[in-house]
Scaffold this active site. Structure first.
Site, PDB file in Angstrom:
ATOM      1  N   LYS A  49      45.857  35.286  73.849  1.00 53.11           N
ATOM      2  CA  LYS A  49      44.897  35.020  74.543  1.00 53.11           C
ATOM      3  C   LYS A  49      44.490  35.797  75.973  1.00 53.11           C
ATOM      4  CE  LYS A  49      42.048  31.038  74.685  1.00 53.11           C
ATOM      5  NZ  LYS A  49      41.622  30.456  73.410  1.00 53.11           N
ATOM      6  N   GLY A  76      32.148  17.483  76.827  1.00 52.95           N
ATOM      7  CA  GLY A  76      31.663  18.918  76.581  1.00 52.95           C
ATOM      8  C   GLY A  76      30.536  19.337  75.836  1.00 52.95           C
TER       9      GLY A  76
HETATM   10  P1  NAD Z   1      32.061  26.151  76.036  1.00 52.41           P
HETATM   11  O1  NAD Z   1      32.306  27.161  77.345  1.00 52.41           O
HETATM   12  O2  NAD Z   1      30.713  26.870  75.295  1.00 52.41           O
HETATM   13  O3  NAD Z   1      31.768  24.589  76.686  1.00 52.41           O
HETATM   14  C1  NAD Z   1      32.715  24.010  77.248  1.00 52.41           C
HETATM   15  C2  NAD Z   1      31.688  23.228  77.988  1.00 52.41           C
HETATM   16  O4  NAD Z   1      32.470  22.210  78.700  1.00 52.41           O
HETATM   17  C3  NAD Z   1      30.705  23.634  78.981  1.00 52.41           C
HETATM   18  O5  NAD Z   1      29.456  23.205  78.854  1.00 52.41           O
HETATM   19  C4  NAD Z   1      31.624  23.093  80.461  1.00 52.41           C
HETATM   20  O6  NAD Z   1      30.493  22.820  81.251  1.00 52.41           O
HETATM   21  C5  NAD Z   1      31.992  22.089  80.029  1.00 52.41           C
HETATM   22  N1  NAD Z   1      32.980  21.404  80.802  1.00 52.41           N
HETATM   23  C6  NAD Z   1      33.907  21.742  81.410  1.00 52.41           C
HETATM   24  N2  NAD Z   1      34.641  21.128  82.283  1.00 52.41           N
HETATM   25  C7  NAD Z   1      34.191  19.927  81.822  1.00 52.41           C
HETATM   26  C8  NAD Z   1      34.708  18.444  82.372  1.00 52.41           C
HETATM   27  N3  NAD Z   1      35.634  18.068  83.048  1.00 52.41           N
HETATM   28  N4  NAD Z   1      33.999  17.499  81.823  1.00 52.41           N
HETATM   29  C9  NAD Z   1      32.976  17.494  80.864  1.00 52.41           C
HETATM   30  N5  NAD Z   1      32.316  18.872  80.609  1.00 52.41           N
HETATM   31  C10 NAD Z   1      33.321  19.910  80.944  1.00 52.41           C
HETATM   32  O7  NAD Z   1      33.302  26.381  75.351  1.00 52.41           O
HETATM   33  P2  NAD Z   1      33.586  26.158  73.699  1.00 52.41           P
HETATM   34  O8  NAD Z   1      33.608  27.382  72.989  1.00 52.41           O
HETATM   35  O9  NAD Z   1      32.475  24.855  73.330  1.00 52.41           O
HETATM   36  O10 NAD Z   1      34.893  25.697  73.717  1.00 52.41           O
HETATM   37  C11 NAD Z   1      35.429  24.400  73.856  1.00 52.41           C
HETATM   38  C12 NAD Z   1      36.778  24.006  73.997  1.00 52.41           C
HETATM   39  O11 NAD Z   1      37.060  24.151  72.524  1.00 52.41           O
HETATM   40  C13 NAD Z   1      37.619  25.001  74.772  1.00 52.41           C
HETATM   41  O12 NAD Z   1      38.665  24.172  75.213  1.00 52.41           O
HETATM   42  C14 NAD Z   1      38.078  26.135  73.746  1.00 52.41           C
HETATM   43  O13 NAD Z   1      39.255  26.857  74.259  1.00 52.41           O
HETATM   44  C15 NAD Z   1      38.165  25.305  72.507  1.00 52.41           C
HETATM   45  N6  NAD Z   1      37.911  25.928  71.238  1.00 52.41           N
HETATM   46  C16 NAD Z   1      36.775  26.415  70.957  1.00 52.41           C
HETATM   47  C17 NAD Z   1      36.451  27.305  69.722  1.00 52.41           C
HETATM   48  C18 NAD Z   1      35.330  28.055  69.466  1.00 52.41           C
HETATM   49  O14 NAD Z   1      34.934  28.355  68.222  1.00 52.41           O
HETATM   50  N7  NAD Z   1      34.394  28.278  70.324  1.00 52.41           N
HETATM   51  C19 NAD Z   1      37.595  27.219  68.706  1.00 52.41           C
HETATM   52  C20 NAD Z   1      38.732  26.631  69.130  1.00 52.41           C
HETATM   53  C21 NAD Z   1      38.897  26.178  70.317  1.00 52.41           C
END
Ligand code: NAD
Length: 315
Positions: free
Chosen positions: A80, A182
Site C-alpha cells: 500500500k 461513503g
Molecule cells: P472514495 O475516496 O471514492 O470514497 C470514499 C468516500 O467516503 C468519499 O466520498 C469520502 O468523502 C467519504 N467519507 C470519508 N470519511 C467519511 C465519514 N466519516 N463518513 C461518511 N463518509 C466519509 O474511495 P473508494 O474507492 O470508494 O473506497 C472506499 C473504501 O473501500 C476505502 O476504505 C477503500 O480502501 C476500500 N476499497 C476500495 C476499493 C476500490 O475498488 N475502490 C477496493 C477495495 C477496498
C-alpha cells in the site's frame, strides 16, 4: 514511532519513506508480503495528524492486502502507498504524482500501485508514464480501469451471503434497508446495485453533496454522516475509511449484518467478539472487498471484465 518493531510484529518486509521537496510529495510505501507474488495495493491520498499515523495506516492497509490477495487465491502479495496531503480537497499535483511514480519505479516491481481513496484512473495513467509498475489504467491503454464497480459487485455478493447466514439460504436483498457509509467510487456503485436488487438505499458521506447525488440517482435516501451507523437497517456497508467498528460505535449500530468495502473496519480484534455478542453478522472486510484486487489481477493474464465479475461472484 518504533517503525521496525512495528514491522516485525506484523511481518512487514519493507517500508519506504518518500519526500520530494520540489513537488511537496510526502509518502509512505509499505510492502507487507511478497510471499505469494509482487505486492499489490492502492495509493491513498489522505491527511494525517502525524507521520506516525500515516506509517501506521500504510502498515495496516498493506497487511490487509496480503490477506485479501491470499484468500482470493491470487498470486499477489500485500502492499500500500499513502500520500500525506495538506488539503484533502485540493486537486492532485502532476509533479507530486511523477515523484511518486519514480519512487514506485525504484522498487522494481516489488510494489504494484492501484487506485484507493482519493485516487483516480487518471492518476494511475500519469503514474504509468513514469513506471510500468501500475495497475488500473483504462482499458483503452491495456489496463482494467477503475476497479470500484467490480469491488461493489463483490460487496453485493458478500451481502447476500451475510443475509443468508442471518436469515436462511433463501434471503434476498428485496425490501431490505441497506445503509451505506461513503458515497464515493465503491459506495456509489454499490448503491445502484442494491437498488437494482430491490433494496432500499440509505446513504451518507462527509460531503453531503455526494450522498445527495447518489441517493437521487438510485431512489435512495440521504442520511447525515453522524446518523448512518445507528440508523435502523438490515445491512450496514462501511465504504469510507477504516476503524469504523469500535467500542464506541458497536453498541449503537442499528444493523443486523455488516458488509462493506472499507479496509480495516475493525478497530481491533476484540471488536469481532463485540459484534458477535450483539448477534451482528460481520463479513470480514478483506473478503467482502476482494473484487477490486481480483479485477486488477486479471490484467496479468489478459484482462476480461466478464472473467473478473465471474471470479468475484465466488466471494
Ligand atoms: P472514495 O475516496 O471514492 O470514497 C470514499 C468516500 O467516503 C468519499 O466520498 C469520502 O468523502 C467519504 N467519507 C470519508 N470519511 C467519511 C465519514 N466519516 N463518513 C461518511 N463518509 C466519509 O474511495 P473508494 O474507492 O470508494 O473506497 C472506499 C473504501 O473501500 C476505502 O476504505 C477503500 O480502501 C476500500 N476499497 C476500495 C476499493 C476500490 O475498488 N475502490 C477496493 C477495495 C477496498
Amino acid at each position: 514511532m518504533d517503525v521496525t518493531s512495528a514491522m516485525c510484529a506484523h511481518g512487514h518486509e519493507q517500508v519506504v519513506l518518500v519526500a520530494d521537496p520540489p513537488s511537496g510529495l510526502r509518502a509512505v510505501i509499505a510492502v507487507h508480503s511478497t510471499a505469494l507474488g509482487p505486492s499489490l495495493g492502492g495509493v491513498r491520498f489522505w491527511t494525517y495528524a502525524s507521520d506516525a499515523d500515516a506509517i501506521q495506516d500504510a502498515l495496516a492497509l498493506s497487511e490487509a492486502m496480503t490477506w485479501k490477495a491470499s484468500i482470493a487465491g491470487l498470486h499477489q502479495g500485500g502492499g500500500k502507498a499513502v500520500v500525506l496531503l495538506d488539503d484533502l480537497d485540493a486537486a492532485h499535483d502532476e509533479a507530486m504524482l511523477r515523484a511518486l511514480g519514480r519512487a514506485i519505479d525504484e522498487l522494481g516491481g516489488r510494489y504494484l500501485a492501484a487506485e484507493d481513496v482519493g485516487a483516480t484512473t487518471a492518476d494511475m495513467e500519469l503514474l504509468a508514464t513514469v513506471t510500468p509498475w501500475v495497475t488500473g489504467v483504462s482499458e483503452t491503454l491495456g489496463g482494467s480501469g477503475d476497479p470500484s464497480p467490480v469491488t461493489a459487485w463483490g460487496v453485493l455478493v458478500a451481502m447476500r451471503a451475510g443475509l443468508a447466514a442471518r436469515d436462511g439460504p433463501d434471503a434476498t436483498l428485496a425490501g431490505r434497508r441497506v445503509a451505506i457509509q461513503g458515497a464515493g467510487k465503491v459506495g456509489g456503485h454499490l448503491a445502484q446495485l442494491v437498488a437494482e436488487a430491490g433494496g432500499q438505499v440509505l446513504i451518507a458521506d462527509r460531503r453531503e453533496d455526494r450522498a445527495d447525488a447518489v441517493a437521487r440517482s438510485c431512489g435512495g435516501q440521504p442520511i447525515s454522516a453522524d446518523e448512518i451507523l445507528s440508523v435502523a437497517c438490515d445491512v450496514l456497508a462501511p465504504c469510507a475509511l477504516g476503524g469504523v467498528l469500535n467500542d464506541a460505535t458497536v453498541p449503537r449500530l442499528g444493523c443486523r449484518v455488516v458488509c462493506g468495502a472499507a479496509n480495516n473496519q475493525l478497530a481491533g480484534p476484540a471488536v469481532d467478539e463485540a459484534l458477535d455478542r450483539r448477534g451482528i453478522v460481520y463479513i470480514p472486510d478483506f473478503v467482502a472487498s476482494a473484487g477490486g484486487i481480483i479485477n486488477l489481477a486479471e490484467e496479468f493474464t489478459g484482462y476480461s471484465r466478464a472473467r473478473a465479475l465471474a471470479r468475484t461472484a465466488t466471494i
